[in-house]
Design a protein around this motif. Structure first.
Motif, PDB file in Angstrom:
ATOM      1  N   ARG A 184       0.874  -1.115   0.099  1.00 30.51           N
ATOM      2  CA  ARG A 184      -0.197  -0.136   0.018  1.00 30.51           C
ATOM      3  C   ARG A 184       0.997   1.175   0.058  1.00 30.51           C
ATOM      4  O   ARG A 184       2.041   1.255   0.167  1.00 30.51           O
ATOM      5  N   ALA A 185       0.329   2.442  -0.104  1.00 28.77           N
ATOM      6  CA  ALA A 185       0.943   3.610  -0.397  1.00 28.77           C
ATOM      7  C   ALA A 185       1.720   3.999   0.930  1.00 28.77           C
ATOM      8  O   ALA A 185       1.077   3.708   2.006  1.00 28.77           O
ATOM      9  N   HIS A 186       2.767   4.394   0.727  1.00 25.36           N
ATOM     10  CA  HIS A 186       3.726   4.563   2.052  1.00 25.36           C
ATOM     11  C   HIS A 186       5.004   5.554   1.609  1.00 25.36           C
ATOM     12  O   HIS A 186       5.299   5.934   0.410  1.00 25.36           O
ATOM     13  N   SER A 187       5.569   6.165   2.502  1.00 23.96           N
ATOM     14  CA  SER A 187       6.644   6.900   2.314  1.00 23.96           C
ATOM     15  C   SER A 187       8.088   6.079   2.711  1.00 23.96           C
ATOM     16  O   SER A 187       7.745   5.370   4.065  1.00 23.96           O
ATOM     17  N   ASP A 188       9.087   6.180   2.162  1.00 22.25           N
ATOM     18  CA  ASP A 188      10.261   5.248   2.592  1.00 22.25           C
ATOM     19  C   ASP A 188      10.870   6.093   3.971  1.00 22.25           C
ATOM     20  O   ASP A 188      11.446   5.248   4.786  1.00 22.25           O
ATOM     21  N   SER A 189      10.401   7.212   4.512  1.00 17.43           N
ATOM     22  CA  SER A 189      11.230   7.764   5.548  1.00 17.43           C
ATOM     23  C   SER A 189      10.349   7.033   7.028  1.00 17.43           C
ATOM     24  O   SER A 189      10.903   7.248   8.088  1.00 17.43           O
ATOM     25  N   ILE A 190       9.255   6.413   6.925  1.00 15.89           N
ATOM     26  CA  ILE A 190       8.756   5.519   8.037  1.00 15.89           C
ATOM     27  C   ILE A 190       9.653   4.343   8.281  1.00 15.89           C
ATOM     28  O   ILE A 190       9.837   3.895   9.399  1.00 15.89           O
ATOM     29  N   HIS A 191      10.365   3.961   7.222  1.00 13.02           N
ATOM     30  CA  HIS A 191      11.251   2.690   7.639  1.00 13.02           C
ATOM     31  C   HIS A 191      12.832   3.255   7.633  1.00 13.02           C
ATOM     32  O   HIS A 191      13.410   2.533   8.112  1.00 13.02           O
ATOM     33  N   MET A 192      13.155   4.079   6.726  1.00 14.11           N
ATOM     34  CA  MET A 192      14.638   4.533   6.842  1.00 14.11           C
ATOM     35  C   MET A 192      14.540   5.911   6.963  1.00 14.11           C
ATOM     36  O   MET A 192      14.133   6.852   6.233  1.00 14.11           O
ATOM     37  N   GLU A 246       0.758  -4.226  15.041  1.00  9.79           N
ATOM     38  CA  GLU A 246       0.373  -3.855  13.519  1.00  9.79           C
ATOM     39  C   GLU A 246       0.699  -2.331  13.322  1.00  9.79           C
ATOM     40  O   GLU A 246       0.118  -1.879  12.622  1.00  9.79           O
ATOM     41  N   SER A 247       1.667  -1.944  13.643  1.00  8.26           N
ATOM     42  CA  SER A 247       2.203  -0.659  13.601  1.00  8.26           C
ATOM     43  C   SER A 247       2.378  -0.320  12.163  1.00  8.26           C
ATOM     44  O   SER A 247       1.977   0.806  11.580  1.00  8.26           O
ATOM     45  N   ASN A 248       3.030  -1.266  11.194  1.00 16.52           N
ATOM     46  CA  ASN A 248       3.118  -0.749   9.711  1.00 16.52           C
ATOM     47  C   ASN A 248       1.757  -0.858   9.297  1.00 16.52           C
ATOM     48  O   ASN A 248       1.476   0.131   8.308  1.00 16.52           O
ATOM     49  N   LYS A 249       0.951  -1.676   9.608  1.00 21.79           N
ATOM     50  CA  LYS A 249      -0.568  -1.794   9.021  1.00 21.79           C
ATOM     51  C   LYS A 249      -1.228  -0.364   9.370  1.00 21.79           C
ATOM     52  O   LYS A 249      -2.046   0.042   8.404  1.00 21.79           O
ATOM     53  N   ARG A 250      -1.168  -0.112  10.586  1.00 22.16           N
ATOM     54  CA  ARG A 250      -1.854   0.967  11.011  1.00 22.16           C
ATOM     55  C   ARG A 250      -1.179   2.513  10.192  1.00 22.16           C
ATOM     56  O   ARG A 250      -1.976   3.407  10.248  1.00 22.16           O
ATOM     57  N   TYR A 251       0.227   2.175   9.983  1.00 22.34           N
ATOM     58  CA  TYR A 251       0.754   3.627   9.365  1.00 22.34           C
ATOM     59  C   TYR A 251       0.200   3.638   8.103  1.00 22.34           C
ATOM     60  O   TYR A 251      -0.395   4.598   7.614  1.00 22.34           O
ATOM     61  N   GLU A 252       0.054   2.439   7.156  1.00 21.43           N
ATOM     62  CA  GLU A 252      -0.697   2.464   5.918  1.00 21.43           C
ATOM     63  C   GLU A 252      -1.943   2.796   5.996  1.00 21.43           C
ATOM     64  O   GLU A 252      -2.355   3.672   4.970  1.00 21.43           O
ATOM     65  N   GLU A 253      -2.855   2.716   6.931  1.00 23.00           N
ATOM     66  CA  GLU A 253      -4.153   2.996   7.190  1.00 23.00           C
ATOM     67  C   GLU A 253      -4.066   4.492   7.127  1.00 23.00           C
ATOM     68  O   GLU A 253      -5.011   5.366   6.678  1.00 23.00           O
ATOM     69  N   HIS A 285       4.358   6.008  -2.423  1.00 17.77           N
ATOM     70  CA  HIS A 285       4.434   4.845  -3.653  1.00 17.77           C
ATOM     71  C   HIS A 285       4.114   3.930  -3.078  1.00 17.77           C
ATOM     72  O   HIS A 285       3.883   3.417  -1.930  1.00 17.77           O
ATOM     73  N   GLY A 286       3.868   2.874  -3.807  1.00 24.31           N
ATOM     74  CA  GLY A 286       3.453   1.658  -3.424  1.00 24.31           C
ATOM     75  C   GLY A 286       3.289   0.379  -4.717  1.00 24.31           C
ATOM     76  O   GLY A 286       4.141   0.815  -5.792  1.00 24.31           O
ATOM     77  N   GLY A 287       2.904  -0.575  -4.693  1.00 23.87           N
ATOM     78  CA  GLY A 287       2.818  -1.553  -5.769  1.00 23.87           C
ATOM     79  C   GLY A 287       1.484  -2.008  -5.881  1.00 23.87           C
ATOM     80  O   GLY A 287       0.636  -2.361  -5.016  1.00 23.87           O
ATOM     81  N   ASN A 288       0.962  -1.789  -7.333  1.00 16.74           N
ATOM     82  CA  ASN A 288      -0.483  -2.178  -7.677  1.00 16.74           C
ATOM     83  C   ASN A 288      -0.498  -3.728  -7.900  1.00 16.74           C
ATOM     84  O   ASN A 288       0.357  -4.651  -7.517  1.00 16.74           O
TER      85      ASN A 288
END
Length: 325
Positions: A184-192, A246-253, A285-288
């Motif tokens: 799902r749509a995300h920013s790389d800055s949450i991970h790096m 579920e931190s990553n899932k909640r972030y994407e939400e 960005h993300g992947g279809n």
């Protein structure tokens, strides 16, 4: 059954901050230089303790030059910009305005063929395995001189991105994809993540053509101007001892909710083999979805930190282990 139990067990371990602290202790010699950064920003913590964006002041004036209000207007007076040539000057303007640019046909078919064969060889040998999601090959440049020298450290590519970021780059990570991420749509800055914010840049390299069927990458032009979203900006579930399950899932939400009502238009990147998409640290960005069963979408993603920033991982609340060489 055993696989589900294993995934549950490893998932539990990844949620414990103590696990990362113990790993940091083993890496103390590499983390010790972070004391200089902690002193600069007034962080009263051990370099092996959990760390996150909430521990650092966010001074927008310290962000990269391209994120400053006068970035576009200052380009014409930038000495290095004048030496780029018309092609790269146009790409630089687009990057500042929209958060991305595309270098069409940057790598040849022969180069991408070679890297595809290298990835297959590493998978077959067991030297480079998929991560726990079964989607990504982590850091194949550590086993492949080809991936490291011709792709990750490509002089022309790195030089242009150093201009964009206004900093010398530290080649940090590669992700090799055989299939699309469907993320799902995300920013790389949450991970790096970096302090100051924004000192991360990425290059996504198409190793085969992308179509509507094989889960093409998508992005939202201009979304890099949205506020950064860190763990304190959504219900991450983090506690003193654990990282929210579920931190990553909640972030994407949270990102999906913030996109609602925004003027940004989703754009699919139907890349041709050899194309390179460079994106800003905060571009969403993300992947279809993969619409044809078994379809591949081979690609290599290269992430780079700016050398003049402190680097960490916001989701897992740990300092980044930068390359030794």
């Amino acid at each position: 059954m055993l696989q589900r139990l294993f995934q549950r067990y490893t998932g539990f371990l990844r949620s414990l901050k103590l696990v990362y602290v113990l790993n940091n202790l083993f890496q103390y010699s590499r983390l010790k230089p972070n004391k200089t950064w902690y002193k600069k920003y007034g962080v009263k913590k051990s370099v092996v303790a959990p760390i996150g964006a909430a521990d650092f002041p966010d001074n927008e004036t310290e962000r990269p030059w391209l994120d400053q209000p006068d970035a576009l207007s200052s380009l014409d007076h930038h000495e290095r910009f004048q030496s780029l040539g018309p092609k790269y000057q146009k790409k630089a303007r687009q990057f500042i305005g929209e958060g991305y640019c595309v270098l069409e046909g940057f790598f040849s078919q022969d180069e991408t063929d070679q890297l595809n064969r290298e990835m297959d060889r590493l998978i077959a040998s067991g030297k480079s395995g998929f991560n726990y999601t079964g989607r990504k090959l982590f850091n194949i440049h550590e086993q492949s001189t080809l991936a490291k020298e011709r792709f990750l450290k490509n002089p022309e590519l790195v030089s242009f991105m150093e201009f964009l970021l206004g900093s010398e780059l530290i080649p940090f990570q590669t992700l090799g994809f055989i299939q699309g991420s469907e993320q799902r749509a995300h920013s790389d800055s949450i991970h790096m993540t970096t302090a100051p914010m924004g000192y991360l840049i990425a290059a996504w390299i198409a190793l085969e053509d992308c179509t509507d069927e094989n889960g093409a990458l998508f992005y939202y032009p201009g979304s890099h101007r949205m506020p950064y979203v860190m763990s304190s900006d959504y219900p991450s579930g983090n506690t003193f001892f654990t990282i929210g399950a579920e931190s990553n899932k909640r972030y994407e939400e949270a990102i999906a909710a913030r996109l609602e009502g925004q003027p940004f238009e989703k754009r699919d990147f139907l890349a041709k083999r050899g194309d390179v998409l460079i994106w800003h640290a905060n571009l969403l960005h993300g992947g279809n979805p993969i619409r044809r069963e078994g379809a591949t979408r081979r690609s290599l993603v290269c992430h780079y930190y700016g050398k003049n920033a402190f680097c960490f991982h916001e989701i897992s609340q740990r300092p980044a282990l930068l390359p030794v060489d």
